[in-house]
Design an enzyme around this catalytic site. Structure first.
Site, PDB file in Angstrom:
ATOM      1  N   SER A 148      -0.704  10.504   2.436  1.00  0.00           N
ATOM      2  CA  SER A 148      -0.417   9.079   2.338  1.00  0.00           C
ATOM      3  C   SER A 148       0.838   8.722   3.140  1.00  0.00           C
ATOM      4  CB  SER A 148      -0.289   8.672   0.865  1.00  0.00           C
ATOM      5  OG  SER A 148      -0.182   7.276   0.730  1.00  0.00           O
ATOM      6  N   ASP A 301      -2.334   6.335   5.845  1.00  0.00           N
ATOM      7  CA  ASP A 301      -3.756   6.561   5.540  1.00  0.00           C
ATOM      8  C   ASP A 301      -4.467   5.260   5.184  1.00  0.00           C
ATOM      9  OD1 ASP A 301      -2.464   6.325   3.039  1.00  0.00           O
ATOM     10  OD2 ASP A 301      -3.983   7.549   2.046  1.00  0.00           O
ATOM     11  N   THR A 377       0.523   4.199 -14.623  1.00  0.00           N
ATOM     12  CA  THR A 377       0.717   4.138 -13.180  1.00  0.00           C
ATOM     13  C   THR A 377      -0.271   5.047 -12.467  1.00  0.00           C
ATOM     14  OG1 THR A 377       3.061   3.778 -13.579  1.00  0.00           O
ATOM     15  CG2 THR A 377       2.427   4.403 -11.362  1.00  0.00           C
ATOM     16  N   LYS A 415      -7.407   1.830  -4.279  1.00  0.00           N
ATOM     17  CA  LYS A 415      -6.646   0.886  -3.451  1.00  0.00           C
ATOM     18  C   LYS A 415      -7.123   0.966  -2.012  1.00  0.00           C
ATOM     19  CE  LYS A 415      -2.665   4.067  -3.253  1.00  0.00           C
ATOM     20  NZ  LYS A 415      -3.178   5.070  -4.211  1.00  0.00           N
TER      21      LYS A 415
END
Length: 585
Positions: A148, A301, A377, A415
């Site tokens: 990421s 990413d 989270t 996401k």
């Protein structure tokens, strides 16, 4: 033969990569026993985010050996628990980091060895493509090789279940067990000609399906203004171009220095658009040169989205994740539900956010009547909560976490900075057509729902034992128990999702899932403020999230500043030499 010598022998047996073999030999030549122990005596943990860590030799790092062993364990587990898994297959994608393609090939070889059908993207793709492709192709599991937004020396191994959600507990525990049972190498190599590249099929299907989120069919007028984009040296550019084409929007203007994939991330120390103006410096320069007032940015990413807007005075506002999330939520509520017709009751629509995100979506849900859920989270929790809503016949609209992760609609359950770039472009261009702006519209939402203003930041904490000691100190600040005061602010409720304590309930037991291996405490204050402290699951950071709510903006901002200072001074800074602030602080 001692334990370290045995581990060195094991490494030499399993590692066929000359570069990482040499790393271990160099440490032996230097007689660096401490570093050898750090590399070999512990294993990189397989958690709910899969694997993530520095690319170095040793069982504690990302390398050919640990990727092969993880793939063998994952393959073994999926084969055991999923009927017809080999026929369903595995989807494998990779980003533009060093060794990502090699790690993807190693993963494919492990699954090929057990006669799995293997869908392997032939080029770099955004992480959202694997989340989408896994259920789209009816595969048993998906793997994305990416770290990421981590620094350039890191890489990772993210796993999706057949429904396209990130794996969650207890899958991670069982996969870890299967990894330990499959450490011996199954095969050095397999014929990769047997893999199937799904790129064209997935591109066509994905961009066709996200087009339903465009508001153009509903007569929403859009301004014709240039939009600047940066891929942050990642994979996003070619895919964002296609998302804009799907929405029939003019192409973005690229930040040329950052638009192509570059594993060394030469223009940014941290390839993370969440870092703010420092990371967006080149994009801002591009926007000023072409007279654009909107910047969209993906992380490397392309699963996250950052937004910046030029204000009337010429300054640039970089929106935080909560601000972008609120704008998206309002857009989804105003326009996203139109596709389902006017007769659907409000409570049949659903949105989700996380325990460290703003409480404003909860306020909106109470006022507007849509269903809402708060989860822990991470999108491993968010995606599964959205799936629960879908299974219970709700129309899922939107979810987000404050770390600029947004999931608009149900095309995939993770996401996605690619589709959200096009959706936010329409949102902003609609406001510009109305002679408004993103900031002005955000202010109008605050006036409607109350000012929910947050301050989220972090300190570096490189030693897990120090992290634990900091939180244990906080737990005993008030005569051996949780604090009842923070500066001048009275605490009326404490929720500790490490220990499972929550005195907001008569049982004093937390409702949200708990984890003894991660640190997370939330304090609720008498004046309506909320402060959460947590250790990051993917980076050496102790993060804090503080929010104040009220009707008067200046008062909320002033009180928030005082509360943040008290939280830092009393809970964090007294622990000498244990925390390092970010360089820009």
């Amino acid at each position: 033969m001692n334990n370290l010598e045995q581990l060195i022998q094991q490494w030499r047996k399993w590692d066929t990569n000359p570069a990482t073999l040499k790393e271990i030999q160099d440490l032996l030549d230097k007689k660096d026993e401490n570093e050898l122990k750090a590399r070999l005596e512990s294993r990189i943990a397989f958690g709910t985010a899969g694997l993530r860590g520095p690319m170095k030799a040793g069982f504690s790092c990302m390398n050919d050996v640990t990727v092969r062993q993880a793939s063998q364990g994952l393959c073994s587990y999926v084969d055991k628990v999923t009927p017809n898994a080999r026929h369903m297959g595995v989807v494998i994608g990779y980003d533009g980091r060093h060794h990502s393609k090699e790690f993807a090939n190693i993963t494919a070889q492990a699954f090929l060895k057990k006669n799995f059908k293997v869908y392997l993207f032939e080029t770099i793709v955004p992480t959202p493509f694997v989340a989408f492709a896994t259920p789209e192709l009816k595969a048993a599991v998906g793997v994305m090789i990416t770290a990421s937004h981590n620094p350039k020396d890191d890489n990772g191994y993210k796993v999706y279940w057949h429904d396209g959600c990130q794996i969650n507990t207890p899958h991670d525990k069982y996969i870890s067990q299967h990894i330990e049972s499959n450490l011996e190498t199954w095969t050095e190599s397999c014929d990769l000609s047997k893999v199937v590249c799904p790129l064209k099929q997935i591109e066509q299907s994905y961009f066709s399906k996200i087009a339903k989120y465009s508001v153009a069919p509903y007569g929403v007028e859009l301004a014709k203004e240039p939009i600047v984009y940066t891929a942050m040296h990642g994979v996003g550019y070619n895919y964002v171009i296609q998302s804009f084409e799907a929405f029939k929007l003019p192409p973005v203007i690229p930040t040329e220095q950052q638009v192509g994939p570059d594993a060394d991330f030469p223009t940014v120390a941290f390839p993370n658009p969440e870092e703010g103006k420092g990371a967006l410096k080149l994009a801002i320069e591009t926007a000023e040169r072409v007279s654009s007032r909107l910047i969209l940015a993906n992380d490397p990413d392309a699963d996250r989205l950052a937004v910046a807007e030029r204000q009337a005075d010429g300054s640039w506002k970089v929106f935080n994740g909560n601000e972008i999330g609120v704008l998206f939520a309002d857009w989804a509520w105003t326009h996203g539900r139109k596709a389902f017709g006017d007769n659907v009751p409000p409570n049949k629509f659903a949105m989700v956010t996380t325990a460290v995100s703003s409480s404003m979506m909860n306020t909106m849900a109470k006022k507007e009547g849509f269903s809402y859920r708060e989860v822990l989270t991470g999108f491993k929790w968010v995606g599964n909560a959205a799936l629960d809503f879908i299974k219970s016949d709700h129309h899922f609209l939107f979810a987000y976490e404050e770390a600029i992760g947004f999931m608009y609609g149900d095309v995939s359950l993770d996401k996605d900075g690619v589709r959200c770039a096009a959706i936010f472009a329409e949102l902003a261009l609609s406001l510009y057509q109305q002679k408004s702006s993103c900031q002005e519209h955000l202010d109008s939402l605050y006036k409607k729902y109350g000012y929910h203003i947050s301050k989220n930041r972090y300190f570096f904490c490189y030693d897990p034992k120090k992290m634990e000691s900091i939180f244990n100190r906080i737990r005993s600040l008030h005569n051996g128990t949780y604090p009842s005061q923070c500066g001048s602010f009275k605490i009326v409720r404490t929720r500790d999702l490490t220990t499972g304590y929550d005195d907001g309930f008569e049982t004093k037991k937390a409702i949200l899932p708990t984890s003894s291996s991660t640190q997370m405490i939330t304090f609720y204050f008498e004046n309506g403020g909320i402060a959460t402290l947590r250790g990051s699951g993917t980076e050496p950071k102790l993060k804090y999230y503080v929010e104040m709510v009220g009707q008067d903006k200046s008062n909320v901002e002033q009180t928030l500043g005082q509360l943040v200072k008290s939280v830092i001074d009393e809970f964090l800074c007294p622990v000498e030499n244990q925390l390092t602030p970010p360089k820009d602080d």
